[in-house]
Design a protein around this motif. Structure first.
Motif, PDB file in Angstrom:
ATOM      1  N   SER A   3       2.176  -2.652  -3.137  1.00  0.00           N
ATOM      2  CA  SER A   3       1.150  -2.095  -3.573  1.00  0.00           C
ATOM      3  C   SER A   3      -0.450  -2.508  -3.589  1.00  0.00           C
ATOM      4  N   VAL A   4      -1.399  -2.053  -2.877  1.00  0.00           N
ATOM      5  CA  VAL A   4      -2.610  -2.513  -2.826  1.00  0.00           C
ATOM      6  C   VAL A   4      -3.650  -1.866  -3.675  1.00  0.00           C
ATOM      7  N   LYS A   5      -4.562  -2.481  -4.154  1.00  0.00           N
ATOM      8  CA  LYS A   5      -5.881  -1.960  -4.765  1.00  0.00           C
ATOM      9  C   LYS A   5      -6.678  -1.686  -3.470  1.00  0.00           C
ATOM     10  N   LEU A   6      -7.193  -0.530  -3.504  1.00  0.00           N
ATOM     11  CA  LEU A   6      -8.199  -0.013  -2.677  1.00  0.00           C
ATOM     12  C   LEU A   6      -9.456   0.400  -3.476  1.00  0.00           C
ATOM     13  N   ILE A   7     -10.365  -0.300  -2.906  1.00  0.00           N
ATOM     14  CA  ILE A   7     -11.867  -0.112  -3.780  1.00  0.00           C
ATOM     15  C   ILE A   7     -12.877   0.687  -3.085  1.00  0.00           C
ATOM     16  N   MET A   9     -16.303   2.969  -4.021  1.00  0.00           N
ATOM     17  CA  MET A   9     -17.751   2.541  -4.611  1.00  0.00           C
ATOM     18  C   MET A   9     -17.916   2.812  -6.063  1.00  0.00           C
ATOM     19  N   THR A  10     -16.726   3.792  -6.457  1.00  0.00           N
ATOM     20  CA  THR A  10     -17.074   4.291  -8.116  1.00  0.00           C
ATOM     21  C   THR A  10     -15.547   3.916  -8.688  1.00  0.00           C
ATOM     22  N   ALA A  11     -14.450   3.811  -7.753  1.00  0.00           N
ATOM     23  CA  ALA A  11     -13.313   3.441  -8.649  1.00  0.00           C
ATOM     24  C   ALA A  11     -12.261   2.694  -7.939  1.00  0.00           C
ATOM     25  N   ASP A  12     -11.426   1.812  -8.655  1.00  0.00           N
ATOM     26  CA  ASP A  12     -10.409   1.212  -8.064  1.00  0.00           C
ATOM     27  C   ASP A  12      -8.972   1.907  -8.014  1.00  0.00           C
ATOM     28  N   LEU A  13      -8.811   2.096  -6.917  1.00  0.00           N
ATOM     29  CA  LEU A  13      -7.292   2.949  -6.564  1.00  0.00           C
ATOM     30  C   LEU A  13      -6.081   2.057  -6.218  1.00  0.00           C
ATOM     31  N   SER A  14      -4.709   2.297  -6.719  1.00  0.00           N
ATOM     32  CA  SER A  14      -3.909   1.639  -6.013  1.00  0.00           C
ATOM     33  C   SER A  14      -3.014   2.352  -5.170  1.00  0.00           C
ATOM     34  N   ILE A  15      -2.904   1.824  -3.810  1.00  0.00           N
ATOM     35  CA  ILE A  15      -2.151   2.387  -2.882  1.00  0.00           C
ATOM     36  C   ILE A  15      -0.780   1.601  -2.580  1.00  0.00           C
ATOM     37  N   ALA A  16       0.215   2.544  -2.693  1.00  0.00           N
ATOM     38  CA  ALA A  16       1.662   1.894  -2.567  1.00  0.00           C
ATOM     39  C   ALA A  16       1.966   2.244  -1.315  1.00  0.00           C
ATOM     40  N   LEU A  17       2.427   1.325  -0.456  1.00  0.00           N
ATOM     41  CA  LEU A  17       2.940   1.571   0.973  1.00  0.00           C
ATOM     42  C   LEU A  17       4.357   1.153   0.976  1.00  0.00           C
ATOM     43  N   ASP A  18       5.260   2.055   1.575  1.00  0.00           N
ATOM     44  CA  ASP A  18       6.717   1.929   1.701  1.00  0.00           C
ATOM     45  C   ASP A  18       6.679   1.736   3.169  1.00  0.00           C
ATOM     46  N   ARG A  19       6.904   0.455   3.901  1.00  0.00           N
ATOM     47  CA  ARG A  19       6.819   0.203   5.020  1.00  0.00           C
ATOM     48  C   ARG A  19       8.176   0.539   5.655  1.00  0.00           C
ATOM     49  N   SER A  20       9.366   0.650   4.794  1.00  0.00           N
ATOM     50  CA  SER A  20      10.671   0.994   5.461  1.00  0.00           C
ATOM     51  C   SER A  20      10.864   2.576   5.400  1.00  0.00           C
ATOM     52  N   SER A  21       9.878   3.458   5.025  1.00  0.00           N
ATOM     53  CA  SER A  21       9.941   4.910   4.635  1.00  0.00           C
ATOM     54  C   SER A  21       9.608   5.572   6.243  1.00  0.00           C
ATOM     55  N   PRO A  22      10.498   6.586   6.505  1.00  0.00           N
ATOM     56  CA  PRO A  22      10.173   7.202   7.679  1.00  0.00           C
ATOM     57  C   PRO A  22       8.810   8.016   7.769  1.00  0.00           C
ATOM     58  N   VAL A  23       8.269   8.233   6.512  1.00  0.00           N
ATOM     59  CA  VAL A  23       6.848   8.765   6.604  1.00  0.00           C
ATOM     60  C   VAL A  23       5.831   7.847   7.043  1.00  0.00           C
ATOM     61  N   PRO A  24       5.112   8.406   8.080  1.00  0.00           N
ATOM     62  CA  PRO A  24       3.875   7.451   8.713  1.00  0.00           C
ATOM     63  C   PRO A  24       3.049   6.813   7.648  1.00  0.00           C
ATOM     64  N   LEU A  25       2.604   5.725   8.045  1.00  0.00           N
ATOM     65  CA  LEU A  25       1.841   4.947   7.068  1.00  0.00           C
ATOM     66  C   LEU A  25       0.288   5.493   6.916  1.00  0.00           C
ATOM     67  N   TYR A  26      -0.087   6.208   7.951  1.00  0.00           N
ATOM     68  CA  TYR A  26      -1.624   6.873   7.677  1.00  0.00           C
ATOM     69  C   TYR A  26      -1.272   8.052   6.780  1.00  0.00           C
ATOM     70  N   LEU A  58      -5.435  -3.320   3.294  1.00  0.00           N
ATOM     71  CA  LEU A  58      -3.872  -2.782   3.068  1.00  0.00           C
ATOM     72  C   LEU A  58      -3.273  -3.370   4.192  1.00  0.00           C
ATOM     73  N   GLY A  59      -3.446  -4.324   4.856  1.00  0.00           N
ATOM     74  CA  GLY A  59      -2.814  -4.871   5.924  1.00  0.00           C
ATOM     75  C   GLY A  59      -2.228  -3.947   7.088  1.00  0.00           C
ATOM     76  N   LEU A  60      -3.108  -2.849   7.400  1.00  0.00           N
ATOM     77  CA  LEU A  60      -2.665  -2.089   8.371  1.00  0.00           C
ATOM     78  C   LEU A  60      -3.655  -2.149   9.435  1.00  0.00           C
ATOM     79  N   SER A  61      -3.568  -1.606  10.848  1.00  0.00           N
ATOM     80  CA  SER A  61      -4.444  -1.499  11.672  1.00  0.00           C
ATOM     81  C   SER A  61      -5.510  -0.393  11.545  1.00  0.00           C
TER      82      SER A  61
END
Length: 254
Positions: A3-7, A9-26, A58-61
Motif C-alpha cells: 500500500s502506497v500513499k498517492l498524493i 493537490m487536495t488529498a492523500d490517497l492510499s493505493i494498494a498494489l497486489d503484484r501477484s494478482s492477474p489484474v494488470p497494475l495499471y 508507486l514503484g511502477l513504470s
C-alpha cells in the motif's frame, strides 16, 4: 500486497498494489483512483502529481502510470490540461427528460450556466426542418447557435430553428436566460415535445468548441416542441459532451 500513499493537490490517497494478482497494475491504480473520485476523496478540480512522480512513489513504470491515467481520461473522470496537469473533471451533469431547457436545469443544479451566442439570424430553412415547422422550404426562420457552459467548462453546442414571428430574441436575452423561459415570457404555451437521443463522434469544429479531441463521443438530442394548439414552435439539434452529461429516465411498470 503493498500500500502506497498517492498524493494529490487536495488529498492523500492510499493505493494498494497486489503484484501477484492477474489484474494488470495499471487497472489496479485506475480503479482505486476512480473509487476515490466516486467517494469524493478527490473532488472536481483536484490535481494529481505528474506521471514521473506518481511512477516513482508507486514503484511502477511511467508507461504503466500513463496507461492508468489515459484509462480514466477515456472514462471521463480525469482531464489533461496543458500548463495545469491532470485534473478530476467537474461532476457530470445529470438531467431528467422533461420539457425544460438546459439552462434552467443547470441553474437549478447549481452548475453556473453561461451561454455564448454564435449565431442569431433569419436563415432560409432546408426542406427537412421546413416540414417540421410547417413552413415553405427556403423561407426564413430564426436560426440560433449557442455554446452552453457549466461551471466554466463547455458542455453543449445547441442549434435551434423557430418561426420568425414567434418571439423577439436578442443575444443578450439568450446569454442571460434559457430559451424556453424567453418563449414562455413571450406568451408561447409549450405543452409537448418529441425527442430522440443518440450518439456520434465529434467533428473537428465541435471538438474545438467543446474542448474535446476530434472523434470524442458526443450525445445527440433532436427535439421538436409543440404549443397547446399543436403547432411546432421550436426544433433543436444539440450535441453534448458525453464525459460531462447524461440523461436520466424514470421507468414505471404498467
Amino acid at each position: 500486497m503493498t500500500s502506497v500513499k498517492l498524493i494529490s493537490m487536495t488529498a492523500d490517497l492510499s493505493i494498494a498494489l497486489d503484484r501477484s494478482s492477474p489484474v494488470p497494475l495499471y487497472f489496479q491504480v485506475a480503479e482505486q483512483i476512480a473509487e476515490a473520485i466516486r467517494r469524493g476523496d478527490l473532488t472536481p478540480g483536484s490535481r494529481l502529481d505528474n506521471e514521473i512522480l506518481l511512477a516513482d512513489k508507486l514503484g511502477l513504470s511511467r508507461p504503466t502510470i500513463r496507461q492508468a491515467i489515459q484509462y480514466l481520461v477515456d472514462k471521463g473522470l480525469l482531464v489533461r490540461k496543458r500548463g495545469v496537469g491532470t485534473q478530476v473533471v467537474h461532476g457530470q451533469v445529470k438531467r431528467s427528460v422533461e420539457l425544460t431547457s438546459l439552462y434552467d436545469d443547470l441553474r437549478r443544479a447549481g452548475q453556473e450556466p453561461a451561454t455564448q451566442v454564435l449565431a442569431l439570424e433569419p436563415r432560409p430553412v432546408e426542406e427537412g426542418v421546413a416540414g417540421i415547422l410547417g413552413v415553405e422550404p427556403g423561407s426564413d426562420v430564426l436560426y440560433l447557435e449557442r455554446l452552453r457552459f457549466a461551471a466554466g467548462e463547455p458542455l453543449a453546442l445547441l442549434h435551434n430553428w423557430l418561426p420568425v414571428a414567434l418571439a423577439q430574441l436578442t443575444a443578450a436575452d439568450l446569454e442571460g436566460r434559457g430559451l424556453y423561459e424567453l418563449l414562455r415570457a413571450a406568451g408561447v404555451r409549450m405543452r409537448v415535445a418529441n425527442q430522440r437521443i443518440g450518439a456520434r463522434a465529434a467533428t473537428q469544429t465541435e471538438a474545438r468548441l467543446l474542448e474535446e479531441r476530434r472523434g470524442a463521443p458526443l450525445l445527440t438530442m433532436i427535439r421538436t416542441t409543440y404549443d397547446d394548439q399543436g403547432r411546432a414552435v421550436e426544433h433543436g439539434s444539440h450535441v453534448y459532451r458525453a464525459s460531462h452529461y447524461s440523461l436520466e429516465v424514470t421507468l414505471i411498470e404498467r
